[in-house]
Design an enzyme around this catalytic site. Structure first.
Site, PDB file in Angstrom:
ATOM      1  N   ASP A 301     -27.845   5.724 -13.090  1.00 51.95           N
ATOM      2  CA  ASP A 301     -27.395   4.338 -13.080  1.00 51.95           C
ATOM      3  C   ASP A 301     -27.868   3.685 -11.793  1.00 51.95           C
ATOM      4  O   ASP A 301     -27.849   4.298 -10.747  1.00 51.95           O
ATOM      5  CB  ASP A 301     -25.867   4.295 -13.144  1.00 51.95           C
ATOM      6  CG  ASP A 301     -25.390   4.462 -14.575  1.00 51.95           C
ATOM      7  OD1 ASP A 301     -26.075   3.948 -15.478  1.00 51.95           O
ATOM      8  OD2 ASP A 301     -24.357   5.113 -14.776  1.00 51.95           O
ATOM      9  N   GLU A 342     -20.236 -10.385  -5.267  1.00 52.11           N
ATOM     10  CA  GLU A 342     -21.303 -11.297  -4.881  1.00 52.11           C
ATOM     11  C   GLU A 342     -20.725 -12.492  -4.122  1.00 52.11           C
ATOM     12  O   GLU A 342     -21.248 -12.897  -3.080  1.00 52.11           O
ATOM     13  CB  GLU A 342     -22.065 -11.820  -6.115  1.00 52.11           C
ATOM     14  CG  GLU A 342     -22.970 -10.806  -6.759  1.00 52.11           C
ATOM     15  CD  GLU A 342     -22.275  -9.999  -7.850  1.00 52.11           C
ATOM     16  OE1 GLU A 342     -21.029 -10.084  -7.935  1.00 52.11           O
ATOM     17  OE2 GLU A 342     -22.966  -9.273  -8.589  1.00 52.11           O
ATOM     18  N   PHE A 367     -15.568 -19.219 -13.268  1.00 49.16           N
ATOM     19  CA  PHE A 367     -16.813 -18.914 -13.973  1.00 49.16           C
ATOM     20  C   PHE A 367     -16.505 -18.621 -15.441  1.00 49.16           C
ATOM     21  O   PHE A 367     -15.582 -17.903 -15.761  1.00 49.16           O
ATOM     22  CB  PHE A 367     -17.461 -17.673 -13.353  1.00 49.16           C
ATOM     23  CG  PHE A 367     -18.730 -17.248 -14.033  1.00 49.16           C
ATOM     24  CD1 PHE A 367     -19.958 -17.749 -13.618  1.00 49.16           C
ATOM     25  CD2 PHE A 367     -18.696 -16.343 -15.083  1.00 49.16           C
ATOM     26  CE1 PHE A 367     -21.124 -17.353 -14.247  1.00 49.16           C
ATOM     27  CE2 PHE A 367     -19.856 -15.950 -15.714  1.00 49.16           C
ATOM     28  CZ  PHE A 367     -21.074 -16.453 -15.290  1.00 49.16           C
TER      29      PHE A 367
END
Lengths: 670, 562
Positions: A301, A342, A367
């Site tokens: 990953d 982020e 969001f």
């Protein structure tokens, strides 16, 4: 990796191993190992020869000499048994120390009753609060908690486990630090992975791996050759009027059969599992470790393995005419309520406290998948931050133009593998924030190492192909799967396997389970779901995605140790022949003194030296068998040359020196 | 440089130069590609297939191919027994030679059937021309049997997964018509020109140098001798084999026969490389084989050419070399070289008496047969070598940290079991045979020509030669007794068919397995390193199993004669 540095022979382990060395002399145990079983028979015969001489037989040499041969053979058996026993003891001790942490903790059931952890059955539900020790392996069905797993992993930083999702598993013996969770027991007592592993190490359920079986056949073959050689030597000797004593026959036989590798073989296998356990990986079978050495393709990953956690903001690019300070302010304000890593990284990059901007009566815009942007409204300011096309829509719909400079900047960031976030203030685009994946330091070197081992690395990521390609190139992986869905992993594994390659992967989520089961080596993270752990054939207690690399090396070490010790063992025969063959014939054919190139003292001293060397080489090699031969990724041919030189040539030379030295000592007493 | 050495170098180099194109041709034949002989032989072969009802295009499993191989050999055996036991009254018997008794006929048929040609009789008096011609026929079929065995291996080791491996009868016939027959024709004509007789008439009468009348045996020798060498058979037309002046008239014919016997074993290695498309591997195998061959041939050539110090001590001129049992027209060096060439490959023809060689020369000849895979017999050499490859791959695979694989196929327990049985078989047959013979001196001691260590070597040599299907002998042994005929007969059968069945079975199983592509971690099996590993495995396995026996034979003799 707590006990990595403990010495190989701890006192308490040695005591138990010594006891086991004698217990294992039972013929039924010995029978499992054909090479050592023939030594057992030889020892048995020598015992009767000694009795025979006591009863008055004159033709078999002195009693003292025969007794010493008998004792040395017995010692050979005990040394071999000791090797296996010490490997078992070490594995068990390691597993026990893990198990100890979870013994007999009180568990509070959902109905408030308190029971002992050993009474918990699969399906039971218990509650845990801050300060409790989790009594059994299970899955959180309600709540969220911070948990200290240092007892298992040695890692002191607490981890968060919560119901639903891929981080719902808790391990018995770990400690809840905060909050409260409801946990359902997932394993029957005695059936946890750790219990299974202990059973494997103890030998109760240990099965020979396919490669071990093939090697045993080879060794049995070499043993049979010498059965033929030694049996036929009797009529040959009679023909040449040479009488050979039983002790000499048995000495010749025992020295020539590959006792060194035969005695150490099972210890090597156990040590492999034990080394995995020391790396905090629980293996469900010896075969899994062996297979790990053969892995051709490694699925990794991206997040957590190749890159550090999540993307981070790395640059602010205000558009021409916008002051940097203003752009940073807008960026920070828009991220104030953003809980994503982020978003947080933007504030960290700006190095300001958002509260210092004094935004009055802020209204945060969350969001959503539809708007694909987030932001903040306060007084008459509207700040938005989001994907390029989302912000462009807002700007264009308001009748403003979307600056070409921003388009340019966006393209450049994407091309560098970054993710651009465009910020708008009052429907005007004012700049771009660059988010970048941070590649773990040192990961390139590890991939380089894997490539030299012949292993192809594949990065799995949800990113778009452009970004994925950039990161793949930067990290030095060979291939990548972008915008990966769980079935993509599965298909990739199937495709590689259909071409004959062996694939390893690591996973934690329930939707990883089919791929984990399909992979030849599937390592499930201990924090992962029960389904994932059931599907894989190894469980990593550290939840460390780079662990696969270590597992591969452990597998290779295991195979190499077998190969090199086999070579060493067989190469030893050359010197042993030069010790014993002249000794057998020299009395009858004095001319054969020419073959006594080691100038050994006498036939008896020569035979004794050879059997003594044959016996003591086993304990001398136990450390090597337990630690494993060091793997160096220098390419197969170079590795073969190196090992052939060390263990092949070494195997020819060492016994010449060893036997000569022992002969010099033995001759003092004869 | 000594002309004798130049002669030896020439023999080796000519063989190599001829083997390269021949290898390519052999690979084409087995691959079913067009060859220049198609127009001539195509119709002939189709006729055979029409009569026999075999469909050459039908591809069979390895098991079915092996069954066909064994059955056709059984048919040849029964036919051979009938002819040899009844040839006294059958046609083509101008010298009125008698029929063979049951145990001699058994031994003779078996030994020709299995490419050994032990020959416990002398051709001049022991068989009729019909018998000789049937034995010649067997020398074709036995070479073809070995080569088709090898072709099964070639097909199995080609890249990919395989379930069928061609048609035995098609390959069998094509081996005879496309490879053995044309080569034998060419060589027969060359031998005719060098003075080998070719006639169906009986003994010829001639006056010798001393003026007495001699009856000289002749026969269809020029037809018989080519396949004897090309097929690595070694069955001589005359009792003294290629030491006989009519079988091997001079140095020229000696060179022809020498080149002929090593030609197909060389070419099969190159054919293998071309067929499986790994020429590098063929060169590595060839390199290892050559190294092993030279390690035995150089000392023998040197020792035989140097002469026997014991004879020099007696004041007899020894400057021509150790000439006891050698032919002056061929020389000691050529005899020393031949002695190893004929023992590494399974020819077993001789041009000097091995019994009279230096003790350590005898040991090298024994070692060559004990190893039996430096070039080796037609087809079977590469099969034997394959077993050592499997053992080497297994050990060295582990040493580089992977479970062993060869040409992309995993070597697992089943293959190891077969490989180990085959590797064990050779020492078992040799040592157990020798042990039985030494344990029953009432049957054997009277037949020995020498006492002591050399007598032991004679016994050891006979069983080694039988197990290796070689056929040469330490000719001091009086071997036409029921004991020798029967025991060696059984050693011959076991030493022939199991080492064909085993490797073919391993290859068949590997062929059916999934192909694993190579990676940097894969052990390369076409490198000098791996070649060296194989050589080490061969040396150690052979040395370990036979060292005690050799010590009591040639080594003790060598030390005692000093």
């Amino acid at each position: 990796m707590k006990s990595q540095h403990k010495s190989l022979f701890q006192k308490e382990l040695v005591g138990e191993a010594l006891r086991q060395s004698f217990v294992k002399l039972h013929p039924r145990t010995m029978f499992r190992n054909p090479v050592m079983f023939t030594v057992w028979i030889g020892t048995f015969i020598m015992f009767f020869v000694c009795l025979w001489i006591l009863a008055g037989e004159k033709g078999q040499g002195g009693f003292g000499y025969n007794l010493i041969v008998f004792l040395v053979l017995l010692l050979t058996l005990l040394f071999a048994n000791f090797a296996e026993a010490i490997a078992e003891a070490r594995g068990k001790a390691q597993a026990d120390s893990l198990r100890k942490t979870r013994e007999e903790t009180p568990a509070r059931l959902a109905d408030g009753k308190i029971v002992s952890s050993s009474e918990l059955r699969k399906g039971d539900v218990f509650l845990c609060e801050a300060g409790d020790i989790i009594p059994a392996d299970g899955e959180i069905i309600e709540g969220l908690a911070t948990i200290d797993e240092s007892a298992i992993t040695g890692e002191s930083a607490p981890v968060i486990r919560e119901a639903g999702g891929d981080k719902s598993s808790v391990t018995g013996g770990t400690k809840v630090l905060s909050d409260k969770v409801k946990v359902q027991v997932t394993t029957q007592p005695g059936e946890s992975f750790l219990d299974k592993m202990i059973a494997l190490v103890e030998g109760a359920s240990r099965q020979k791996t396919p490669n071990e079986i093939a090697l045993t056949i080879l060794l049995a073959g070499f043993t049979l050759v010498f059965v033929i050689v030694c049996t036929t030597l009797k009529p040959f000797g009679d023909f040449a009027n040479i009488s050979i004593t039983i002790a000499s026959f048995i000495a010749l036989f025992v020295c020539l059969i590959p006792t060194t590798i035969g005695g150490l073989l099972s210890a090597i296998g156990i040590a492999g599992m034990d080394r995995a356990l020391r790396a905090n990986v629980i293996t469900k079978s010896g075969k899994a470790v062996e297979t790990a050495g053969d892995i051709d393709v490694l699925l990794l990953d991206k997040t957590g393995t190749i890159t550090i956690g999540n993307r981070r903001a790395t640059h602010f690019y205000p558009v021409a005419g916008v002051e940097e300070k203003r752009f940073v302010r807008a960026s920070v304000l828009s991220s104030m309520a953003d809980e994503t890593p982020e978003g947080k990284s933007i504030i960290e990059l700006a190095k300001v406290d958002p509260r210092s901007y004094n935004a009055a009566e802020p209204r945060f815009i969350k969001f959503t998948a539809e708007t694909r942007c987030s932001g903040i409204d306060f007084s008459d300011t509207r700040i938005r931050k989001g994907a390029t096309d989302a912000i462009r829509n807002i700007v264009v719909r308001a009748g403003n133009t979307f600056p070409a400079a921003i388009e340019e900047q966006v393209k450049q960031i994407s091309g560098n593998g970054g993710t651009p976030l465009v910020v708008s203030e009052n429907e005007e685009a004012i700049g771009v924030i660059e988010l970048q994946d941070i590649i773990k330091p040192g990961i390139q070197e590890r991939f380089q190492r894997l490539r030299k081992m012949g292993i192809k690395t594949v990065m799995v990521t949800g990113d778009n192909p452009l970004t994925a390609k950039y990161i793949a190139e930067k990290a030095g992986v060979d291939d990548f799967i972008a915008e990966a869905k769980p079935e993509d992993k599965m298909n990739y594994i199937r495709r590689e396997q259909s071409e004959g390659r062996l694939v390893a992967m690591m996973g934690d989520g329930t939707n990883d389970a089919p791929a984990l089961a399909q992979a030849d080596v599937g390592v499930a993270m201990n924090s992962g779901t029960q389904a994932a752990k059931e599907a894989g054939n190894m469980v990593d207690l550290d939840n460390d995605p780079t662990k696969l690399i270590e597992v591969v090396e452990i597998g290779k070490q295991l195979l190499m140790t077998r190969g090199t010790l086999t070579t060493f063992s067989i190469a030893n025969d050359v010197a042993k022949y030069f010790a014993i063959i002249p000794a057998l014939f020299i009395t009858a054919v004095p001319a054969l003194q020419g073959l006594n190139i080691m100038a050994l003292h006498s036939p008896q001293s020569a035979i004794l030296s050879a059997v003594v060397f044959n016996a003591i080489i086993i304990p001398l090699l136990i450390p090597l068998a337990l630690k494993g031969v060091a793997y160096k990724p220098i390419g197969a041919s170079a590795l073969l040359r190196r090992n052939l030189f060390l263990y092949g040539l070494g195997g020819i030379i060492v016994p010449f020196i060893g036997i000569k030295l022992i002969d010099m000592i033995v001759s003092l007493f004869l | 440089m000594n002309t004798e050495i130049i002669g030896i170098l020439a023999m080796f180099l000519i063989t190599l130069l001829l083997a390269l194109p021949l290898g390519k041709y052999i690979a084409r034949v087995y691959d079913g590609q067009r060859t220049f002989l198609d127009p001539v032989l195509g119709p002939l072969e189709r006729l055979f297939f029409r009569i026999s009802g075999v469909d050459p295009a039908e591809s069979w499993s390895w098991q079915k191919n092996l069954v066909a191989l064994l059955v056709i050999n059984l048919v040849w055996f029964l036919l051979g027994m009938f002819i040899l036991m009844n040839m006294a009254w059958l046609p083509l018997n101008p010298d009125h030679n008698p029929s063979q008794g049951a145990h001699l006929a058994f031994n003779t048929t078996i030994s020709f059937l299995v490419n050994c040609n032990l020959q416990h009789y002398s051709g001049e008096s022991g068989v009729s021309y019909l018998g000789q011609l049937y034995l010649m026929f067997l020398q074709f079929t036995t070479a073809a049997t070995g080569m088709v065995g090898a072709v099964l291996l070639f097909r199995a080791l080609r890249k990919g997964t395989h379930k069928t491996f061609g048609n035995f009868f098609s390959d069998y016939l094509k081996t005879c018509t496309r490879i053995l027959l044309p080569l034998s024709l060419i060589m027969g004509i060359m031998l005719l020109f060098s003075g080998t007789p070719m006639t169906m008439e009986g003994k010829q009468q001639t006056i010798g140098l001393r003026g007495d009348t001699m009856q000289v045996s002749t026969g269809p020798v020029a037809a018989f001798v080519p396949i004897k060498h090309l097929g690595t058979n070694g069955g001589g037309f005359f009792g003294t084999n290629s030491a006989h002046p009519l079988e091997n008239p001079g140095y020229g014919s000696n060179m022809i026969e020498m080149v002929a016997q090593m030609l197909i074993p060389f070419a099969m290695v190159f054919a293998f490389g071309i067929f499986i498309r790994r020429k590098r591997m063929a060169w590595v195998i060839f390199g290892v084989m050559t190294l092993g061959f030279l390690a035995l041939a150089i000392p023998n050539t040197y020792m035989e050419a140097k002469g026997n110090p014991a004879i020099a001590h007696m004041g007899i001129d020894n400057s021509l070399g150790n000439m006891e049992g050698k032919e002056v027209r061929l020389g000691a060096a050529a005899a020393g070289y031949w002695s190893i060439a004929t023992t590494v490959i399974s020819t077993g023809s001789i041009n000097s008496m091995h019994d009279s060689h230096m003790p350590l020369s005898g040991m090298n000849e024994l070692l060559a047969m004990m190893i039996n895979c430096f070039y080796g017999g037609c087809g079977v050499g590469i099969l034997n070598y394959f077993i050592f490859i499997i053992l080497a791959v297994f050990i060295s695979g582990l040493m580089v940290g992977r479970t062993p694989e060869f040409l992309g196929k995993k070597i697992e327990a089943r293959e190891m079991k077969i490989a180990m049985i085959i590797a064990l078989l050779h020492p078992l047959l040799i040592l157990a045979g020798t042990a039985l013979a030494t344990a029953f001196p009432q049957y054997t001691s009277g037949t020995l020509n020498n006492p002591g260590f050399h007598g032991f070597s004679e016994i050891l040599y006979e069983y080694t030669s039988s197990a290796a299907n070689n056929g040469s002998g330490f000719e001091g042994l009086g071997d036409n007794t029921p004991w020798w005929n029967i025991t060696t007969g059984f050693v011959l059968i076991l030493g022939r068919y199991l080492p064909i069945i085993g490797p073919v079975a391993i290859a068949g199983i590997l062929g059916g397995k999934k192909y694993i592509p190579e990676s940097a971690g894969t052990l390369q099996t076409d490198t000098p390193t791996f070649g060296f590993m194989t050589l080490a495995v061969i040396a150690i396995v052979a040395a370990l199993a036979f060292f005690p026996a050799l010590t009591l034979g040639p080594i003790a003799e060598c030390f005692s004669s000093k």
